[in-house]
Scaffold this motif. Structure first.
Motif, short mmCIF file in Angstrom:
data_model
loop_
_atom_site.label_atom_id
_atom_site.label_comp_id
_atom_site.label_asym_id
_atom_site.label_seq_id
_atom_site.Cartn_x
_atom_site.Cartn_y
_atom_site.Cartn_z
N ARG A 49 0.50 -0.96 -0.05
CA ARG A 49 0.44 -0.09 -0.45
C ARG A 49 1.13 1.40 -0.07
NH1 ARG A 49 -4.58 -0.28 4.14
NH2 ARG A 49 -5.28 2.11 2.96
N LEU A 50 0.37 2.63 -0.49
CA LEU A 50 0.73 3.96 -0.23
C LEU A 50 0.02 4.46 0.54
CD1 LEU A 50 3.12 5.45 -1.71
CD2 LEU A 50 1.96 6.42 -3.67
N ARG A 51 0.55 5.22 1.17
CA ARG A 51 0.03 6.09 1.92
C ARG A 51 0.07 6.96 2.11
NH1 ARG A 51 -2.77 2.64 6.43
NH2 ARG A 51 -3.55 4.99 7.22
N ALA A 52 -0.60 7.66 2.79
CA ALA A 52 0.09 9.65 2.94
C ALA A 52 0.00 10.26 4.23
CB ALA A 52 -1.21 10.68 1.79
N MET A 53 0.77 10.79 4.46
CA MET A 53 0.61 11.72 6.11
C MET A 53 1.21 12.83 6.12
SD MET A 53 3.55 10.27 8.75
CE MET A 53 4.92 10.15 7.44
N ALA A 54 0.11 14.00 6.29
CA ALA A 54 0.83 15.34 6.59
C ALA A 54 1.25 15.39 7.85
CB ALA A 54 -0.59 16.13 6.32
N VAL A 63 -0.50 16.23 12.87
CA VAL A 63 -0.35 14.97 12.06
C VAL A 63 -1.28 14.13 11.94
CG1 VAL A 63 0.57 13.08 14.22
CG2 VAL A 63 1.13 12.56 12.15
N GLU A 64 -1.13 13.02 10.67
CA GLU A 64 -2.33 12.90 10.32
C GLU A 64 -2.17 12.36 8.69
OE1 GLU A 64 -5.55 15.68 8.80
OE2 GLU A 64 -5.72 16.92 10.12
N LEU A 65 -3.11 11.23 8.63
CA LEU A 65 -2.69 10.55 8.29
C LEU A 65 -3.96 9.87 7.89
CD1 LEU A 65 -0.09 7.99 7.53
CD2 LEU A 65 -1.06 6.88 9.39
N GLY A 66 -4.47 9.31 6.41
CA GLY A 66 -5.94 9.34 6.09
C GLY A 66 -6.17 8.19 6.62
N GLY A 67 -7.88 8.15 6.80
CA GLY A 67 -8.38 7.40 7.51
C GLY A 67 -8.47 8.11 8.95
N PRO A 68 -9.19 7.47 9.50
CA PRO A 68 -9.84 8.52 11.42
C PRO A 68 -9.65 9.83 11.87
CG PRO A 68 -9.98 5.59 11.44
CD PRO A 68 -9.32 6.08 10.31
N ARG A 69 -9.53 10.03 12.14
CA ARG A 69 -8.84 10.91 13.24
C ARG A 69 -9.46 11.61 14.41
NH1 ARG A 69 -9.43 16.36 9.74
NH2 ARG A 69 -8.05 14.91 7.70
N PRO A 70 -8.65 11.20 14.99
CA PRO A 70 -8.67 11.36 17.58
C PRO A 70 -9.72 12.56 16.84
CG PRO A 70 -6.32 13.14 16.78
CD PRO A 70 -7.07 12.13 14.83
N PRO A 71 -10.42 11.85 18.08
CA PRO A 71 -11.63 13.15 18.39
C PRO A 71 -10.93 14.28 19.28
CG PRO A 71 -11.65 11.44 20.30
CD PRO A 71 -10.33 11.12 19.14
N ARG A 72 -11.95 15.61 19.32
CA ARG A 72 -10.60 16.73 19.44
C ARG A 72 -11.77 17.01 20.57
NH1 ARG A 72 -6.81 18.28 16.39
NH2 ARG A 72 -7.81 17.89 14.68
#
Length: 116
Positions: free
Chosen positions: A82-87, A103-112
């Protein structure tokens, strides 16, 4: 003269090592600021870059400097087949050290938190 690696290269490698389980998340305490450590811990707990066999590798990095002392970066990460994107965002502190502030990675995000 050997060229010095950019902070984006160093942080991309550190983040991939944590998100793949090859480095403990607490090793990033001194390299993060604000919510970034909590975001990273939340992501690392889910092991988004853990693979069997080949270790994930940073394939490409791009970045933008919205203002002096701040860098917004993205990385393409090869994880198995797989190829993933990270910001991620880096900010230069008064001590002249770069720290990851998001930091973010495609998919679910942590709750704010509600207070934000």
């Amino acid at each position: 003269m050997i060229p010095q690696p950019l902070p984006t290269d160093l942080f991309a490698d550190l983040l991939v090592a944590v998100l793949s389980g090859h480095r403990p998340v607490h090793s990033m305490l001194r390299h993060t600021r604000g919510r970034a450590y909590d975001e990273l811990a939340w992501l690392a707990e889910r092991g988004p870059l853990r693979t069997r066999g080949a270790r994930p590798v940073v394939r490409d990095i791009g970045w933008f400097e919205p203002r002096p002392g701040a860098i917004e970066a993205f990385a393409r990460v090869g994880a198995g087949d797989r190829l993933r994107a990270m910001a991620f965002r880096l900010e230069l502190g008064q001590d002249r050290r770069w720290r990851c502030t998001a930091v973010e990675l495609g998919g679910p995000r942590p709750p704010r938190p509600e207070a934000d």
